[in-house]
Enzyme design. Structure first.
Site, PDB file in Angstrom:
ATOM      1  N   SER A 146     -32.422 -50.093 -61.393  1.00 14.06           N
ATOM      2  CA  SER A 146     -33.808 -49.913 -60.943  1.00 14.06           C
ATOM      3  C   SER A 146     -34.680 -49.544 -62.131  1.00 14.06           C
ATOM      4  O   SER A 146     -34.197 -48.979 -63.119  1.00 14.06           O
ATOM      5  CB  SER A 146     -33.909 -48.742 -59.965  1.00 14.06           C
ATOM      6  OG  SER A 146     -33.033 -48.870 -58.888  1.00 14.06           O
TER       7      SER A 146
ATOM      8  N   VAL B 258     -33.411 -57.572 -56.734  1.00 13.63           N
ATOM      9  CA  VAL B 258     -32.720 -57.440 -58.019  1.00 13.63           C
ATOM     10  C   VAL B 258     -31.200 -57.376 -57.818  1.00 13.63           C
ATOM     11  O   VAL B 258     -30.458 -58.158 -58.410  1.00 13.63           O
ATOM     12  CB  VAL B 258     -33.225 -56.187 -58.772  1.00 13.63           C
ATOM     13  CG1 VAL B 258     -32.351 -55.878 -59.967  1.00 13.63           C
ATOM     14  CG2 VAL B 258     -34.651 -56.424 -59.231  1.00 13.63           C
TER      15      VAL B 258
ATOM     16  N   CYS C  98     -43.789 -54.770 -58.950  1.00 18.41           N
ATOM     17  CA  CYS C  98     -43.496 -54.036 -60.197  1.00 18.41           C
ATOM     18  C   CYS C  98     -44.702 -53.659 -61.057  1.00 18.41           C
ATOM     19  O   CYS C  98     -44.807 -52.516 -61.486  1.00 18.41           O
ATOM     20  CB  CYS C  98     -42.524 -54.843 -61.038  1.00 18.41           C
ATOM     21  SG  CYS C  98     -40.916 -54.993 -60.264  1.00 18.41           S
TER      22      CYS C  98
HETATM   23  P1  NAI Z   1     -35.736 -53.955 -52.762  1.00 18.80           P
HETATM   24  O1  NAI Z   1     -36.571 -53.051 -51.948  1.00 18.80           O
HETATM   25  O2  NAI Z   1     -35.786 -55.428 -52.528  1.00 18.80           O
HETATM   26  O3  NAI Z   1     -34.195 -53.526 -52.638  1.00 18.80           O
HETATM   27  C1  NAI Z   1     -33.751 -52.208 -52.690  1.00 18.80           C
HETATM   28  C2  NAI Z   1     -32.615 -52.055 -51.688  1.00 18.80           C
HETATM   29  O4  NAI Z   1     -32.013 -50.777 -51.877  1.00 18.80           O
HETATM   30  C3  NAI Z   1     -33.049 -52.099 -50.219  1.00 18.80           C
HETATM   31  O5  NAI Z   1     -32.377 -53.163 -49.563  1.00 18.80           O
HETATM   32  C4  NAI Z   1     -32.661 -50.728 -49.663  1.00 18.80           C
HETATM   33  O6  NAI Z   1     -32.201 -50.785 -48.325  1.00 18.80           O
HETATM   34  C5  NAI Z   1     -31.557 -50.330 -50.603  1.00 18.80           C
HETATM   35  N1  NAI Z   1     -31.304 -48.880 -50.645  1.00 18.80           N
HETATM   36  C6  NAI Z   1     -32.208 -47.880 -50.804  1.00 18.80           C
HETATM   37  N2  NAI Z   1     -31.572 -46.695 -50.825  1.00 18.80           N
HETATM   38  C7  NAI Z   1     -30.254 -46.944 -50.681  1.00 18.80           C
HETATM   39  C8  NAI Z   1     -29.088 -46.123 -50.646  1.00 18.80           C
HETATM   40  N3  NAI Z   1     -29.178 -44.788 -50.779  1.00 18.80           N
HETATM   41  N4  NAI Z   1     -27.884 -46.715 -50.476  1.00 18.80           N
HETATM   42  C9  NAI Z   1     -27.786 -48.051 -50.343  1.00 18.80           C
HETATM   43  N5  NAI Z   1     -28.858 -48.881 -50.395  1.00 18.80           N
HETATM   44  C10 NAI Z   1     -30.067 -48.338 -50.559  1.00 18.80           C
HETATM   45  O7  NAI Z   1     -36.105 -53.636 -54.276  1.00 18.80           O
HETATM   46  P2  NAI Z   1     -36.010 -54.624 -55.549  1.00 18.80           P
HETATM   47  O8  NAI Z   1     -37.193 -55.497 -55.629  1.00 18.80           O
HETATM   48  O9  NAI Z   1     -34.642 -55.226 -55.598  1.00 18.80           O
HETATM   49  O10 NAI Z   1     -36.159 -53.563 -56.728  1.00 18.80           O
HETATM   50  C11 NAI Z   1     -35.115 -52.638 -57.035  1.00 18.80           C
HETATM   51  C12 NAI Z   1     -35.465 -51.985 -58.356  1.00 18.80           C
HETATM   52  O11 NAI Z   1     -35.494 -52.975 -59.394  1.00 18.80           O
HETATM   53  C13 NAI Z   1     -36.830 -51.309 -58.375  1.00 18.80           C
HETATM   54  O12 NAI Z   1     -36.726 -50.147 -59.180  1.00 18.80           O
HETATM   55  C14 NAI Z   1     -37.703 -52.320 -59.076  1.00 18.80           C
HETATM   56  O13 NAI Z   1     -38.775 -51.719 -59.763  1.00 18.80           O
HETATM   57  C15 NAI Z   1     -36.740 -52.937 -60.077  1.00 18.80           C
HETATM   58  N6  NAI Z   1     -37.067 -54.304 -60.486  1.00 18.80           N
HETATM   59  C16 NAI Z   1     -37.556 -55.218 -59.569  1.00 18.80           C
HETATM   60  C17 NAI Z   1     -37.833 -56.516 -59.967  1.00 18.80           C
HETATM   61  C18 NAI Z   1     -38.355 -57.510 -58.979  1.00 18.80           C
HETATM   62  O14 NAI Z   1     -38.772 -58.583 -59.418  1.00 18.80           O
HETATM   63  N7  NAI Z   1     -38.358 -57.243 -57.698  1.00 18.80           N
HETATM   64  C19 NAI Z   1     -37.621 -56.960 -61.352  1.00 18.80           C
HETATM   65  C20 NAI Z   1     -37.063 -55.953 -62.200  1.00 18.80           C
HETATM   66  C21 NAI Z   1     -36.822 -54.671 -61.764  1.00 18.80           C
END
Ligand code: NAI
Length: 482
Positions: free
Chosen positions: A127, A12, A273
């Site tokens: 998120s 995202v 999700c």
């Molecule tokens: P992801 O796991 O791909 O990315 C999250 C990133 O955050 C990771 O690279 C991690 O290293 C980083 N991170 C974690 N804690 C951190 C911190 N304290 N400081 C800096 N970086 C940190 O997750 P994704 O898929 O991008 O999802 C993120 C959010 O968006 C989730 O809440 C998800 O439910 C929501 N979301 C996801 C969608 C999808 O299609 N993947 C669509 C819409 C919402």
């Protein structure tokens, strides 16, 4: 000049910020992450996620007004608007395990913002979080922030779908911004609205109160997943009666009140999700004393699990009730086409089901590496209502039973059956005659995504099972599946 920093360079954070940078050349956008490999990937020629059109957008902005960095503190301190797009997975232990959202990453991001900020900030929840999270974040910032630094929390959930993320971000159905109904809250909403208004028409930018915005994201994912479980439930009845689920879905979807999208029957939904957000919704309902509402949404997940089980049972029962020692080609491992993402992919449960019955699986996916497959199949899943036969195997058993193939033909060579688990376009135009000739007979195809031409494959000689379609005589003769 407005400065934006996004914490979390994932599926995202990366694409969302790249599109903001593309559309707002005068805004400086920095995406930060604690993961060095992820940031290195974003700074390289091979981006860490596969998403059609993303390379192009990143290439246009990187080095201009878009950058990726591990220097989290500096960039958060410098920003006016801080998006938080960290992962919010399902808790695996403790209170609410298997249901509640794990907000560890979110809380640590909030504490870090409080620690390093010397100037006022708008903090944006990107998120997907439980409703009322903004209140918790406000408390963390208020109790830990430096004196005189003020924060406004906004909820701006993301609705992009993987595989079409760039298209969705360039032309969203809506952008949702929730904020406090105070003068400061309204000013923060207006500031974020101004960012999106550079390319999103005004009538597509919805502003609400904080709790509506947070809950709308959970509700939207629950509604989408519920449509899939609804059509999948009907697919089981189609197989029992001789109706064709594609014809039923077409007829149902023609009703303008229902609409045609998201009515494709399949082996089940996956992705990071849907399941996580519904479990979270279920947990929230239970916490607010609404067990009937919780039970209603829990059924969406039960049907999804049932559909995956039903598929495995169909494979095994069709092949004389045993797949022990038989090679089964698995085409597609990602949870949907046009992504390499395997989080919660139905392929994990289907493969574990087949492996549990002692099959030898040969997996091919155009975007998923062998290492990823091995990680996924070795992974322990929280076992919320998961049937026993879907438990993963040990690493040794897996090495004996799992191979990763370079293409579909290699996967199918000497196989007894082919299972199609992702709807990659290339699976529609494979040379199925060539595959048939290289397989044991009877040769089976189990199409979990309804991508093959059933009549053509039957003509070649395959025994074909396609979800929700009228069954071959062969399959009708086999014992009913539970
Ligand atoms: P992801 O796991 O791909 O990315 C999250 C990133 O955050 C990771 O690279 C991690 O290293 C980083 N991170 C974690 N804690 C951190 C911190 N304290 N400081 C800096 N970086 C940190 O997750 P994704 O898929 O991008 O999802 C993120 C959010 O968006 C989730 O809440 C998800 O439910 C929501 N979301 C996801 C969608 C999808 O299609 N993947 C669509 C819409 C919402």
């Amino acid at each position: 000049m407005v400065k934006i920093c996004c914490i979390g360079a994932g599926y995202v954070g990366g694409p969302t910020m790249a599109v903001i940078a593309l559309k707002c050349p005068e805004i400086e956008v920095v995406v930060v992450d604690i993961s060095e490999p992820r940031i290195a990937g974003w700074n390289s020629e091979r981006l860490p996620i596969y998403e059609p059109g993303l390379d192009d957008v990143v290439r246009q902005c990187r080095g201009r007004n878009l950058s990726f960095s591990t220097d989290v503190h500096r960039h958060v301190a410098d920003a006016d608007i801080v998006f938080v797009s960290v992962n919010t997975p399902t808790k695996t232990c403790g209170l609410g395990a298997g249901k509640a959202a794990d907000l560890t990453y979110w809380e640590s991001a909030a504490r870090m913002i409080a620690d390093v900020s010397l100037s006022d900030k708008i903090v944006v929840e990107k998120s997907t979080v439980p409703v009322k999270t903004a209140e918790a974040i406000e408390k963390i910032l208020a109790h830990n922030g430096r004196r005189g630094v003020r924060y406004q929390i906004l909820s701006n959930p993301e609705f992009l779908a993987e595989g079409t993320a760039v298209r969705d971000l360039l032309s969203p159905d809506r952008v949702l911004i929730g904020g406090r109904e105070t003068p400061e809250g309204r000013a923060a909403v207006a500031a974020l609205r101004d960012v999106y208004a550079r390319w999103v028409p005004g009538d597509r930018i919805i502003t609400t109160n904080l709790w509506s915005a947070e809950l709308s994201k959970l509700a939207a994912n629950a509604f989408l997943a519920q449509r899939i479980s609804s059509v999948n439930a009907i697919s089981a009845l189609c197989e029992a009666t001789g109706a064709d689920v594609a014809e039923v879905a077409h007829s149902v979807g023609k009703d303008a009140r229902i609409g045609p999208r998201f009515l494709a029957a399949s082996v089940g939904f996956g992705g990071s999700c849907f399941q996580k957000d519904i479990l979270n919704l279920v947990y929230i309902c239970e916490c607010y004393g609404l067990p009937e509402v919780a039970g209603y949404w829990r059924e969406v997940i039960r049907i999804n699990d049932y559909q995956k089980c039903r598929f495995v049972n169909r494979v095994v029962s069709s092949m004389f009730n045993t797949v022990a020692g038989k090679k089964v080609a698995v085409l597609g491992f990602a949870f949907k086409k046009d992504t390499g993402d395997t989080r919660e992919t139905p392929a994990i449960d289907v493969c574990n089901g087949l492996l549990g019955d002692k099959a030898v699986v040969s997996i091919y996916d155009p975007q998923v590496t062998g290492e990823q497959v091995a990680r996924d199949l070795a992974m322990k899943k929280f076992d919320w209502d998961h049937p026993r036969h879907l438990q993963p195997l040990s690493a040794t058993e897996m090495a004996k039973q799992v191979a990763v193939a370079a293409d579909a033909y290699e996967a199918a060579r000497d196989a007894h059956a082919v299972c199609i688990l992702t709807e990659w376009d290339e699976f529609r135009s494979l040379d199925y005659k060539r595959m048939f000739d290289a397989m044991h007979k009877p040769a089976f195809i189990f199409d979990g995504r309804n991508v093959v031409d059933v009549a053509k494959l039957r003509e070649i000689g395959f025994v074909v099972y396609s979800i929700g379609k009228p069954l071959d005589d062969w399959l009708k003769d086999m014992p009913a599946v539970a």
